[in-house]
Design a protein around this motif. Structure first.
Motif, short mmCIF file in Angstrom:
data_model
loop_
_atom_site.label_atom_id
_atom_site.label_comp_id
_atom_site.label_asym_id
_atom_site.label_seq_id
_atom_site.Cartn_x
_atom_site.Cartn_y
_atom_site.Cartn_z
N UNK A 152 5.29 14.15 1.81
CA UNK A 152 6.18 13.63 0.78
C UNK A 152 6.06 12.11 0.63
N UNK A 153 5.66 11.44 1.71
CA UNK A 153 5.63 9.98 1.71
C UNK A 153 4.25 9.41 1.42
N UNK A 154 3.25 10.24 1.20
CA UNK A 154 1.90 9.73 0.99
C UNK A 154 1.85 8.72 -0.16
N UNK A 155 2.70 8.89 -1.17
CA UNK A 155 2.65 8.00 -2.34
C UNK A 155 3.77 6.96 -2.32
N UNK A 156 4.54 6.92 -1.25
CA UNK A 156 5.54 5.86 -1.11
C UNK A 156 4.83 4.55 -0.79
N UNK A 157 5.39 3.44 -1.25
CA UNK A 157 4.74 2.15 -1.08
C UNK A 157 5.55 1.24 -0.17
N UNK A 158 4.83 0.34 0.50
CA UNK A 158 5.48 -0.62 1.36
C UNK A 158 4.49 -1.69 1.78
N UNK A 159 5.02 -2.75 2.36
CA UNK A 159 4.18 -3.85 2.84
C UNK A 159 3.47 -3.44 4.12
N UNK A 160 2.18 -3.73 4.19
CA UNK A 160 1.39 -3.43 5.39
C UNK A 160 0.69 -4.70 5.85
N UNK A 161 0.99 -5.10 7.06
CA UNK A 161 0.35 -6.25 7.68
C UNK A 161 -0.50 -5.74 8.84
N UNK A 207 6.94 4.92 7.41
CA UNK A 207 6.66 3.84 6.48
C UNK A 207 5.16 3.59 6.46
N UNK A 208 4.64 2.99 5.40
CA UNK A 208 3.22 2.62 5.39
C UNK A 208 2.83 1.70 6.55
N UNK A 209 3.71 0.75 6.90
CA UNK A 209 3.40 -0.13 8.02
C UNK A 209 3.26 0.64 9.32
N UNK A 210 4.19 1.54 9.60
CA UNK A 210 4.09 2.34 10.82
C UNK A 210 2.91 3.29 10.76
N UNK A 211 2.60 3.82 9.58
CA UNK A 211 1.43 4.70 9.46
C UNK A 211 0.18 3.96 9.89
N UNK A 215 0.84 -1.20 0.00
CA UNK A 215 0.00 0.00 0.00
C UNK A 215 0.88 1.25 0.00
N UNK A 216 0.31 2.34 -0.50
CA UNK A 216 0.93 3.63 -0.28
C UNK A 216 0.68 4.04 1.17
N UNK A 217 1.44 5.03 1.65
CA UNK A 217 1.19 5.49 3.01
C UNK A 217 -0.22 6.07 3.14
N UNK A 218 -0.68 6.79 2.12
CA UNK A 218 -2.04 7.33 2.16
C UNK A 218 -3.06 6.22 2.30
N UNK A 219 -2.89 5.14 1.54
CA UNK A 219 -3.82 4.02 1.62
C UNK A 219 -3.71 3.31 2.96
N UNK A 220 -2.51 3.27 3.54
CA UNK A 220 -2.33 2.65 4.85
C UNK A 220 -3.06 3.42 5.94
N UNK A 221 -3.01 4.76 5.86
CA UNK A 221 -3.75 5.59 6.82
C UNK A 221 -5.25 5.37 6.63
N UNK A 222 -5.69 5.34 5.37
CA UNK A 222 -7.10 5.10 5.07
C UNK A 222 -7.56 3.76 5.66
N UNK A 223 -6.74 2.73 5.49
CA UNK A 223 -7.09 1.41 6.01
C UNK A 223 -7.15 1.42 7.53
N UNK A 224 -6.22 2.12 8.16
CA UNK A 224 -6.23 2.21 9.63
C UNK A 224 -7.50 2.88 10.12
N UNK A 225 -7.89 3.96 9.45
CA UNK A 225 -9.12 4.64 9.84
C UNK A 225 -10.33 3.75 9.63
#
Length: 349
Positions: A201-210, A176-180, A30-40
Motif C-alpha cells: 500500500x505504501x509503495x507509492x507514498x512519498x517522503x524525504x530520503x537521505x 516510510x521511504x527513509x526507513x525503507x 522518493x516513493x517507497x518503491x524508489x527508495x527500495x530501488x535506490x537501496x538495492x
C-alpha cells in the motif's frame, strides 16, 4: 558447472568495481518503491558480493517496478530473473549465502512465498544454529505484504506472524521511504537472514530520503510524541495511527505513535518506555488478531507494563477470516474510526 558456481563466478568477476570515493547523495523526495530501488542500487554498487534476483525483477524491473533499472545498470550477472519457483529461488540463495555471497531475493507477492516456506523455516532460519554458528546466511528475502491495493486472492496477505514466530529469522517492516532505504541497507549488511516486509500500500507514498541516514535493525521509533495513550504499530498502519493522532489532537487528546519497525527481535525498551509514559496502549495491525504479532505485542506490554497501565491493552486488527476480496477490503482493513473507537474505550476516569 553448477548454477551456484556460475552465479558466484559471475557475481565476483562481472560486478562493477566500487568507487574509491563516491560523491555523497543529496536528500531527495522518493516513493517507497524508489527508495527500495535506490537501496538495492547502492548496495550493488558498494559490495560486489550482493546479488538481486527473483521473478521478473530483471528486465521488467519487478511487478511494482521496485527493481527498475538495476539490470541495465549492473548487468544480468548481478540482477536477474528466475524461474517461477519460489522454493528454488530461496534454496539457491541459501547455497549462495553459504559460499560468500549476499543474495537479496524477492517473493513477488506475500502469498507467493508459501511454496518456499519449508526452505525458509527448515534451512534459512536454522542453518546458524545447526552449525553452531560456523555457517551464517547473510541473505535478505524481500516480501511485498499487506493489502490496500485491491489485490485478488494470493496477492494480498499479512504473513508476518509466520516469520516472526520462527527463531533464527530477523523480521523488518518499514513504514516510510527513509526507513525503507536505511533498513534495507542495514538488512543487506546484516550477518544473518532478514525477512524484509514491504507494505504494498505504501509503495507509492512519498517522503524525504537521505542516503546518509542510517537505521539500526532491532530498534523501534517514536513516530509522534504524545502524553495520553500510546499506539503501537508497524507497516502501513503507521499512517493510520498518525491520522488518528491528528484527529484526536483536535479533540484534546494526545496520542503517541510508536513504529515497531523490527518485528523480531522486538525493541521492548522503546515500546515499554512509551507505554509507561502514557499509561494506556492500543496495538494496531492489519493482520488477523488471533496468534498475531499484535497479540504478542499486547501480551508483552501487559506483562511488563502492568503496574503503569490505567486500562487494559486494546487491539485493533484485521478480522479472523481469509483476506477480503478487493471490493470488501475497506471493511477488513483497520481504519481511523476503529482506532479512535478503541481509544475511547480506555478508562479515562
Amino acid at each position: 558447472m553448477t548454477m551456484l558456481e556460475t552465479s558466484g563466478q559471475q557475481a565476483t568477476s562481472g560486478a562493477q568495481t566500487p568507487q574509491a570515493a563516491q560523491t555523497p547523495q543529496a536528500p531527495q523526495t522518493l516513493t517507497m518503491a524508489a527508495a527500495v530501488d535506490l537501496a538495492l542500487a547502492d548496495a550493488l554498487q558498494s559490495d560486489p558480493s550482493v546479488l538481486v534476483f527473483g521473478e521478473d525483477v530483471g528486465r521488467l524491473g519487478g511487478v511494482f517496478r521496485v527493481t527498475d533499472g538495476l539490470t541495465r545498470r549492473f548487468g544480468e550477472q548481478r540482477c536477474f530473473d528466475t524461474p517461477l519457483a519460489e522454493s528454488g529461488i530461496v534454496g539457491t540463495a541459501v547455497g549462495m549465502a553459504m559460499n560468500g555471497l549476499r543474495p537479496v531475493v524477492e517473493m513477488q507477492f506475500d502469498a507467493f512465498a508459501y511454496p518456499a516456506f519449508e526452505q525458509i523455516v527448515s534451512h534459512v532460519a536454522k542453518m546458524g544454529n545447526r552449525t553452531r554458528g560456523a555457517i551464517r546466511l547473510p541473505m535478505v528475502i524481500r516480501v511485498p505484504f499487506g493489502g490496500g491495493i485491491g489485490g485478488v486472492e494470493h496477492h494480498c496477505d499479512s504473513s508476518e506472524a509466520y516469520y516472526a514466530h520462527t527463531p533464527g529469522l530477523t523480521v523488518v517492516a518499514p513504514a516510510t521511504p527513509q526507513d525503507a532505504y536505511s533498513l534495507l541497507r542495514a538488512a543487506i549488511e546484516f550477518p544473518d537472514p532478514v525477512i524484509f516486509l514491504e507494505p504494498k500500500k505504501l509503495y507509492w507514498s512519498k517522503g524525504q530520503v537521505d542516503p546518509s541516514v542510517t537505521a539500526e535493525i532491532g530498534r523501534a521509533a517514536v513516530a509522534r510524541p504524545g502524553t495520553d495513550v500510546t499506539l503501537v504499530t508497524y507497516g502501513a498502519m503507521v499512517g493510520v495511527a498518525l491520522a488518528a493522532a491528528a484527529v484526536a489532537e483536535g479533540e484534546g487528546r494526545s496520542i503517541q505513535v510508536v513504529d515497531v519497525r523490527t518485528l523480531s527481535p522486538c525493541d521492548d525498551e522503546t515500546i515499554f518506555a512509551a507505554v509507561r509514559s502514557t499509561g494506556r496502549a492500543v496495538v494496531l495491525a492489519e493482520a488477523p488478531g488471533y496468534a498475531s504479532v499484535a497479540a504478542e505485542l499486547a501480551a508483552r506490554i501487559g506483562e511488563h507494563c502492568f503496574e503503569f497501565l490505567e486500562a487494559p491493552v486494546r487491539r485493533v486488527t484485521g478480522f479472523d477470516i481469509p483476506y477480503a476480496p478487493p471490493k470488501l477490503e475497506h471493511h477488513y482493513l483497520p481504519d481511523l474510526d476503529r482506532v479512535l473507537d478503541a481509544v475511547d474505550t480506555l478508562d479515562w476516569g
